[in-house]
Design a protein around this motif. Structure first.
Motif, PDB file in Angstrom:
ATOM      1  N   GLU A 109       0.996  -1.097  -0.073  1.00  0.00           N
ATOM      2  CA  GLU A 109       0.058   0.121  -0.017  1.00  0.00           C
ATOM      3  C   GLU A 109       0.845   1.298   0.006  1.00  0.00           C
ATOM      4  OE1 GLU A 109      -3.581   2.082   2.651  1.00  0.00           O
ATOM      5  OE2 GLU A 109      -2.924   0.043   3.293  1.00  0.00           O
ATOM      6  N   GLY A 112       0.010   8.445   0.262  1.00  0.00           N
ATOM      7  CA  GLY A 112      -0.726   9.063  -0.781  1.00  0.00           C
ATOM      8  C   GLY A 112      -0.392   9.814  -1.901  1.00  0.00           C
ATOM      9  N   GLU A 113       0.925  10.524  -1.947  1.00  0.00           N
ATOM     10  CA  GLU A 113       1.655  10.932  -2.979  1.00  0.00           C
ATOM     11  C   GLU A 113       1.990  10.193  -4.060  1.00  0.00           C
ATOM     12  OE1 GLU A 113       2.131  12.001  -0.174  1.00  0.00           O
ATOM     13  OE2 GLU A 113       1.883  13.993   0.273  1.00  0.00           O
ATOM     14  N   THR A 114       2.743   8.913  -3.438  1.00  0.00           N
ATOM     15  CA  THR A 114       3.192   7.791  -4.453  1.00  0.00           C
ATOM     16  C   THR A 114       1.951   7.170  -5.065  1.00  0.00           C
ATOM     17  OG1 THR A 114       4.855   7.466  -2.795  1.00  0.00           O
ATOM     18  CG2 THR A 114       4.698   5.749  -4.540  1.00  0.00           C
ATOM     19  N   ALA A 115       0.954   6.811  -4.280  1.00  0.00           N
ATOM     20  CA  ALA A 115      -0.380   6.202  -4.931  1.00  0.00           C
ATOM     21  C   ALA A 115      -0.879   7.064  -6.006  1.00  0.00           C
ATOM     22  CB  ALA A 115      -1.364   6.125  -3.779  1.00  0.00           C
ATOM     23  N   THR A 116      -0.988   8.481  -5.655  1.00  0.00           N
ATOM     24  CA  THR A 116      -1.383   9.259  -6.968  1.00  0.00           C
ATOM     25  C   THR A 116      -0.448   9.288  -7.994  1.00  0.00           C
ATOM     26  OG1 THR A 116      -2.469  10.860  -5.308  1.00  0.00           O
ATOM     27  CG2 THR A 116      -2.070  11.560  -7.351  1.00  0.00           C
ATOM     28  N   LEU A 117       0.723   9.103  -8.055  1.00  0.00           N
ATOM     29  CA  LEU A 117       1.655   9.212  -8.887  1.00  0.00           C
ATOM     30  C   LEU A 117       1.347   7.637  -9.879  1.00  0.00           C
ATOM     31  CD1 LEU A 117       4.391   9.733 -10.529  1.00  0.00           C
ATOM     32  CD2 LEU A 117       5.621   8.256  -8.931  1.00  0.00           C
ATOM     33  N   GLU A 119      -1.446   5.932  -9.972  1.00  0.00           N
ATOM     34  CA  GLU A 119      -2.780   6.324 -10.642  1.00  0.00           C
ATOM     35  C   GLU A 119      -2.651   7.063 -11.743  1.00  0.00           C
ATOM     36  OE1 GLU A 119      -5.146   7.509  -7.391  1.00  0.00           O
ATOM     37  OE2 GLU A 119      -5.281   5.697  -6.405  1.00  0.00           O
ATOM     38  N   ASP A 120      -1.956   8.190 -11.577  1.00  0.00           N
ATOM     39  CA  ASP A 120      -1.844   9.126 -12.827  1.00  0.00           C
ATOM     40  C   ASP A 120      -0.990   8.303 -13.969  1.00  0.00           C
ATOM     41  OD1 ASP A 120      -3.228  10.910 -11.345  1.00  0.00           O
ATOM     42  OD2 ASP A 120      -1.351  11.911 -10.845  1.00  0.00           O
TER      43      ASP A 120
END
Length: 350
Positions: A109, A112-117, A119-120
């Motif tokens: 898991e 936040g920022e890495t998950a956004t990266l 997803e983008d």
């Protein structure tokens, strides 16, 4: 020598741990030295603030524990940050090698920022895959649509050259019909392509929609009547800023669609005010568009099974052109079935 992020994090946390312990001990002994100097009576005789052997041992143990704790925290942080980035890197290399289906799928898991990266990146990869698929589909569809009229033109002209056909008025009109179809196909492709990249330019001017549409309907009357239809305009005197040539192109596509697929009837072109701009309805008597096809009705090269059977020469571009022109005017095109009638609606922004 290059270090990866996990090593950088470990070294940074170890440095922080050492610096924190050293700073604490230094401050501790500075404070005690000042206290001994200012108030010696508070301390026993012979008291010294300088560290002795046990103090150094304790300092070493605490420093080692701090380094170990920092390394453990750094390893956990690195695992949650680096693994998703490695996943993005692996997917990027796969896409660069031609596998457009590759996606980044981290095993842990991510914050936040890495998950956004991630997803983008996956969203970008999806759009890239769709664009590549659409390009291949476009090329195939364009080749298919151009092949039929070009084959007819080549066959007729070859027949004239070989003396099989006589170049009379009927043959010439047939050839001109094919050329007109090619010209319209090319213009439709140009319109949709320019709209797709946001470069469809409009020559906007203030016009009286009722007057403009009535003139256009009168011009279309012979074509519409030959197909067993009629066309009427229902509109108040509404002034709007539109590109009338493009609007007529969109309405021509709608009427042409109705002539091919609708039951012969009285076509009604109804113009209505709305909160922002105007809405133009082309209303026919059906039989309507199947529910499962309505979502893709205005997409490029979209034609239902019934449409392909009843009108084999259609390109599937007409309604996409309508949508492109509506979007260029700040509006949209949509379909609605209401009270036994099909409503093809073009909205134009204010």
């Amino acid at each position: 020598m290059k270090f990866d992020i996990s090593r950088h994090l470990t070294l940074a946390m170890a440095t922080v741990a050492i610096a924190t312990v050293l700073f604490s001990f230094i401050v501790f002994y500075i404070v005690y030295t000042i206290a001994v100097w200012c108030a010696p009576k508070l301390f026993p005789p012979g008291f010294s603030a300088m560290p002795n052997g046990w103090d150094l041992v304790i300092m070493g143990v605490v420093t080692g524990m701090g380094i170990g704790l920092g390394a453990w925290i750094a390893a956990g942080m690195a695992r949650h940050i680096v693994e998703p980035m490695h996943a993005v890197g692996r997917a990027a290399r796969a896409i660069a090698d031609g596998d457009l289906t590759a996606r980044a799928a981290p095993l842990v898991e991510a914050p936040g920022e890495t998950a956004t990266l991630v997803e983008d990146f996956n969203a970008m990869a999806g759009r890239l895959e769709k664009a590549a698929h659409d390009a291949v589909s476009w090329n195939a569809q364009i080749a298919h649509e151009l092949r039929t009229p070009l084959t007819i033109l080549k066959g007729r002209l070859q027949g004239v050259s070989d003396g099989v056909f006589v170049m009379d008025d009927m043959l010439l009109r047939g050839l001109l019909t094919q050329v007109d179809g090619l010209a319209r196909l090319v213009e439709d492709l140009r319109c949709v392509s320019l709209a797709d990249i946001g470069r469809l330019e409009l020559q906007v001017g203030e016009v009286d929609l009722r007057t403009g549409l009535e003139e256009w309907a009168a011009m279309m009357a012979p074509t519409v009547e030959r197909a067993g239809f009629s066309l009427s305009v229902e509109s108040a005197s509404i002034r709007a800023r539109v590109d009338m040539a493009r609007l007529r192109q969109a309405l021509l596509a709608l009427v042409d669609n109705a002539l091919h697929y609708a039951t012969p009837c009285a076509l009604r072109l109804v113009v209505r005010h709305q909160e922002r701009g105007v809405a133009i309805h082309l209303i026919d008597h059906g039989p309507g568009v199947p529910l499962d096809q309505q979502a893709d009705l205005f997409r490029v090269f979209t034609r239902g099974a019934a449409a392909r059977e009843t009108h084999r020469t259609g390109s599937g571009l007409g309604l996409a052109v309508v949508q492109a022109i509506a979007h260029a005017h700040g509006g949209a095109a949509r379909y609605r079935w209401q009270d036994g009638h099909s409503h093809f609606i073009v909205t134009l922004g204010a």
